[in-house]
Design an enzyme around this catalytic site. Structure first.
Site, PDB file in Angstrom:
ATOM      1  N   HIS A  14       0.840  -1.193   0.000  1.00  0.00           N
ATOM      2  CA  HIS A  14       0.000   0.000   0.000  1.00  0.00           C
ATOM      3  C   HIS A  14       0.878   1.247   0.000  1.00  0.00           C
ATOM      4  CE1 HIS A  14      -3.998  -1.881   0.726  1.00  0.00           C
ATOM      5  NE2 HIS A  14      -3.257  -2.844   1.249  1.00  0.00           N
ATOM      6  N   ASP A  16       0.117   4.415   0.135  1.00  0.00           N
ATOM      7  CA  ASP A  16      -0.233   5.468   1.077  1.00  0.00           C
ATOM      8  C   ASP A  16      -0.149   5.025   2.538  1.00  0.00           C
ATOM      9  OD1 ASP A  16      -2.333   3.796   0.495  1.00  0.00           O
ATOM     10  OD2 ASP A  16      -3.710   5.367  -0.147  1.00  0.00           O
ATOM     11  N   GLY A 163      -9.827  -2.340   2.938  1.00  0.00           N
ATOM     12  CA  GLY A 163     -10.594  -1.741   4.014  1.00  0.00           C
ATOM     13  C   GLY A 163     -11.114  -2.755   5.015  1.00  0.00           C
ATOM     14  N   GLU A 193      -8.860 -12.110   5.907  1.00  0.00           N
ATOM     15  CA  GLU A 193      -7.925 -11.545   6.880  1.00  0.00           C
ATOM     16  C   GLU A 193      -8.682 -11.245   8.175  1.00  0.00           C
ATOM     17  OE1 GLU A 193      -4.713  -7.842   7.041  1.00  0.00           O
ATOM     18  OE2 GLU A 193      -6.485  -7.694   5.753  1.00  0.00           O
ATOM     19  N   ASP A 272       2.861  -5.516   2.776  1.00  0.00           N
ATOM     20  CA  ASP A 272       1.555  -4.919   3.032  1.00  0.00           C
ATOM     21  C   ASP A 272       1.676  -3.413   3.254  1.00  0.00           C
ATOM     22  OD1 ASP A 272      -1.172  -4.721   3.364  1.00  0.00           O
ATOM     23  OD2 ASP A 272      -1.199  -5.507   5.388  1.00  0.00           O
TER      24      ASP A 272
END
Length: 349
Positions: A14, A16, A163, A193, A272
């Site tokens: 990711h 951001d 999310g 997850e 991740d």
């Protein structure tokens, strides 16, 4: 075996949520290192995925200008080079970066341009995955899918949904993934997850992705494991992140990655988020070597699985295979002796 220098493939990162303190201190000079560790980095053990994600806004709220988007992208590429990564797919949610006037289209254009420049400058081949988020509306999700279509042929390669898996259903996102499927767009999706194997089954049924982000708890359903193996649905596994988030996985020793690998499921290692969970891909390799006895054959095998599952063209994949095989050959044998791990590894298919 010198793990840092081995060529690596990372499919689940990711953008951001991977901002180093060096860049945070540039974008927000008032933030001290202590505040960064307290407010930007998640606890070593989170209550759940929602607890983990509560720190994510600290990163994307800094990324609201073209200059900030460039700085963060440059930072992540620097991390990739240091980690020996030769191919990466960076994911982010464009709609999160529009708080100060940038359009979602402009956000994608800026990150795509910078990623293209850096890929040529560093030699790290890269693709971009655009994320919709579980709490987004149907319109927001469709907007994200249309951006993937609009930027087809650029560094943008696929659609993802991320999310709070446990907090929001998939209903609002079925249309966006149907649009992606009908327009021949590639798709991955977070599942398995925060919730169990039923979440993976539902995601496969409703969204029809080629890959699953995480999918860690698939191990709880042997029928699902066999389905993943048979259909060659790739799992983007992030062990340290899972240990940090998933209550059912209390330690590295309890992570199912080795069992999934031995069962013949296609998978690869990823970090991740390098901010919420400050790890490196080299560190993940070191843990796999220490905990499960993985050696060169296992790392090469899973990297090649990552290439096969990558959202890249055939020419890029062929180049990456040669880079991986050549890089592992240069490193030479030695670490596998006496471990016995690779002898029981599944064949490369």
């Amino acid at each position: 075996m010198e793990l840092r220098s081995l060529p690596k493939v990372e499919l689940h990162l990711h953008l951001d949520c991977s901002i180093s303190y060096k860049v945070v201190s540039t974008l927000a000079p008032a933030v001290s290192r202590e505040e960064y560790l307290r407010d930007y980095v998640a606890p070593a053990r989170c209550t759940n995925l929602a607890d983990f994600l509560s720190r994510a806004p600290m990163g994307f709220r800094l990324m609201q200008s073209e200059a900030a988007l460039r700085a963060v992208t440059e930072d992540v590429f620097e991390q990739l080079v240091e980690d020996g990564v030769v191919y990466a797919e960076l994911r982010f949610a464009p709609l999160l970066h529009t708080e100060r006037g940038l359009s979602a289209e402009r956000v994608v254009a800026v990150v795509e341009r910078v990623a293209d420049e850096l890929a040529h400058a560093t030699g790290v081949e890269a693709g971009l995955i655009l994320c919709t988020l579980r709490h987004f509306s149907e319109d927001q999700s469709m907007t994200t899918a249309r951006l993937v279509e609009q930027f087809r042929g650029s560094r943008v390669v696929a659609l993802d949904i991320a999310g709070d898996e446990a907090g929001f259903p998939l209903d609002a996102h079925v249309g966006a993934f149907r649009f992606a499927r009908e327009h021949g767009l590639l798709r991955t999706a977070h599942a398995g997850e925060a919730c169990g194997p039923e979440s993976v089954w539902e995601t496969l049924r409703l969204l029809d992705p080629q890959r699953i982000g995480h999918g860690t708890r698939s191990i709880e359903d042997p029928r699902l494991v066999e389905h993943l193996r048979r259909e060659k649905i790739h799992l983007e596994l992030c062990p340290s992140s899972n240990v940090q988030i998933v209550p059912q996985i209390a330690s590295w020793e309890e992570h199912p990655i080795d069992k999934l690998y031995r069962a013949g499921v296609s998978l690869n290692l990823n970090t991740d988020t390098r901010m919420l969970n400050p790890v490196t891909l080299t560190g993940e390799y070191e843990a796999m070597q220490r905990v499960f006895g993985w050696g060169e054959t296992d790392f090469l095998r899973t990297n090649l699985m990552g290439v096969d599952a990558a959202f890249a063209g055939d020419a890029v994949k062929e180049r990456l295979r040669k880079t991986l095989v050549g890089g592992f050959e240069r490193d030479g044998p030695g670490e596998e002796e006496g471990r016995g791990a690779s002898a029981a590894a599944p064949p490369i298919v």
